[in-house]
Design an enzyme around this catalytic site. Sequence first.
Site, PDB file in Angstrom:
ATOM      1  N   GLU B 209       0.841  -1.186   0.000  1.00  0.00           N
ATOM      2  CA  GLU B 209       0.000   0.000   0.000  1.00  0.00           C
ATOM      3  C   GLU B 209       0.883   1.245   0.000  1.00  0.00           C
ATOM      4  O   GLU B 209       2.110   1.149   0.055  1.00  0.00           O
ATOM      5  CB  GLU B 209      -0.954  -0.003   1.206  1.00  0.00           C
ATOM      6  CG  GLU B 209      -0.256  -0.034   2.551  1.00  0.00           C
ATOM      7  CD  GLU B 209      -1.206  -0.333   3.716  1.00  0.00           C
ATOM      8  OE1 GLU B 209      -2.249  -0.963   3.508  1.00  0.00           O
ATOM      9  OE2 GLU B 209      -0.871   0.071   4.848  1.00  0.00           O
ATOM     10  N   HIS B 247      -4.425   2.602   8.270  1.00  0.00           N
ATOM     11  CA  HIS B 247      -3.190   2.074   8.851  1.00  0.00           C
ATOM     12  C   HIS B 247      -2.266   3.236   9.227  1.00  0.00           C
ATOM     13  O   HIS B 247      -2.135   4.196   8.467  1.00  0.00           O
ATOM     14  CB  HIS B 247      -2.455   1.176   7.861  1.00  0.00           C
ATOM     15  CG  HIS B 247      -3.180  -0.118   7.596  1.00  0.00           C
ATOM     16  ND1 HIS B 247      -3.054  -0.806   6.431  1.00  0.00           N
ATOM     17  CD2 HIS B 247      -4.024  -0.831   8.367  1.00  0.00           C
ATOM     18  CE1 HIS B 247      -3.802  -1.892   6.483  1.00  0.00           C
ATOM     19  NE2 HIS B 247      -4.406  -1.935   7.644  1.00  0.00           N
TER      20      HIS B 247
END
Lengths: 387, 307
Positions: B209, B247
């Site tokens: 990511e 996150h």
Amino acid sequence: MKIHEYQAKEILKEYDIQIPVGFVTDKVSDVKKLVKKLPTKLSVIKAQIHAGGRGKGGGVKLAKTLQEAEQHAKDILGMQLVTHQTGPEGQKVRKLLIEQGMDIEHEYYLGVTLDRDSGKITMIGSTEGGMDIEKVSAETPDKIIKVRVDPANGLTASNIRKLIAGMEFTDKDLQKKFSHFCKALYNVYVDKDCSLIEINPLVVTAQKEMFALDCKINIDDSAFYRQKEILKYHDANEEEPLELEAQNYGLNYIKLDGNVGCMVNGAGLAMGTMDIIKAYGGSPANFLDVGGTADATRVANAFKIFQKDKNVKAILINIFGGIVRCDRVAQGVVDAMKTSKLELPLVVRLAGTNAIEAKKLLEESGVSVIAASNLEDAAQKVCDTVK
Amino acid sequence: MSILVGDDSKVIVQGITGKEGGFHAKQCMEYGTNLVGGVTPGKGGQEFEGVPVFDTVAQARLATGCNVSLIFVPPAFAADAVLEAIEAGIELIVTITEGIPVNDMVKVNSALKNSDSRMIGPNCPGIITPGEAKIGIMPGFIHQKGRVGVISKSGTLTYEAVNQLSELNIGQSTCIGIGGDPIIGTGYIDLLKLFEADADTDAVVLIGEIGGQLETDAAKWIRDNMTKPVIGFIAGKTAPPGRRMGHAGAIVSGGDDTADAKLAMMKKCGLFVAETPASIGKTVKHALECTSDKSKFGGPAELSMVY
């Protein structure tokens, strides 16, 4: 969490780091009185918003007289300040910091942050202060001095010597002042659970004094449980109203400017879902991770947020049930639909645990839902509704 | 064979009497994981679902010979729990806990580097070798025993990818969630090395990511060292810069940590790239076909196929 410059400077002051004399106000009528209290005739009027680049946007002005100071305050207070970090709509200025002027001889940069490669706290110094440090780093990397701090030893004398040498402090007295500055700043970083401290610029004046002229501090959100006193610095005005509302519902939400609202479990899948909406011709209106409990209340709260976002033309729910059971999520969607009076097209894709039961439940509930069998199908269907 | 965990893993759960820890300990046992005990300070001497609970990891190690610890301890105490596991000489520590302060992880990271322990996580779904051991919170039933390794920063996105693989009848050797925090115990390259050396892994899926340099470094390492095909995906093409996407580590903060920059590097380094999260399974299938039929496989330069 971001905090304001004047708040960051309050923390620096606690640690005996020298900052300019200054006062905060939200009233233009106070400005003359406050400027009179400064030790210099010259004053600086600074907009207090969380974004960087305030000077270029007209949010920082120098004044030689009381009248000039008041005029600047009038111009800045209440303005929508646009910088490269605010987006085109800008951020409303609600507070001003009125500071003494400085006879600046040189501007330096000093920062503390996490070096993700080594997993260590890193102190970064540069002789090129007052500029965009990313730009300095890209164009003249040799002007950036980095020291990685071993957590077992803390900031060592040799760490500081490396910075002193790189920043070309030859004057003994300045070396001593800078050494104190570094130690104090490292302590602030550790004690307050910061994720970033930037002093840009750190200035040396003609009188050989050292000041933190500007200061930016970000706090690690994970450490709030032990940084309760920092929470008093939280400024709700600086946040997107919908994000604040979502936060109060316990939803992890970030507003974007697209037309497809999406609700997903898990941050990675939420990002992946935004991406696939874009790939199929739509545009994501948000990032929203509902987490492990996608029950009726949470789904209904998410619907409320979507309904308030005028750009949203359709909604996609994408849940991969692992531990969370899809039939429970489906029940949550059905219940939320009944209370929310949702008029937007809703595409639902549920996969994983009890997905078949969930599909049946949705079909038999009579609520108007477009069921999707997989991620591609879901993206296609939701994007078709907004075309 | 597989990597890191299997039939021979003897697992304890730190935080086994907590709500999360207890729930998942039971799920792991039901999957067939050899769970030999648990640790909760102050609750030593009790039993949990037939296995003993200890006050300290050292006691658990001595009594059970455990070599893996699965940690569910709350964020404020999680760093200390990891340090305790390191001190007790646990070989593999799997930390599920989300929200550990970064400054705590700085200390844990330093302790790990000076030890023989390896940590997976924190803020991750854990690790599974299908049919042998599930050490984490992932749904066991979507996995299928097989020959493709999976490494990912995400939880549910990994389930999505694994599900696509299993639906195409492509089984997995071992799947690891490395976690989405700024500081993690084990990164992609360490695991790629293990998969490269594992005789029972034919290909590896790498899911990343936005934020940080791990994917870029991994792509370069793959180009220089990896003989097995690697299939890459990066989440967050549409993520705005400067915002933390769920996150703690998922934030674009330079110019080279965007999804596009990472994808470009992956393609340049000869990875098979899946353009959407829905095409990960198909891309793996294609990669396996390319590599098994050598006539189609013209070396790294021609390897990069895009869906």
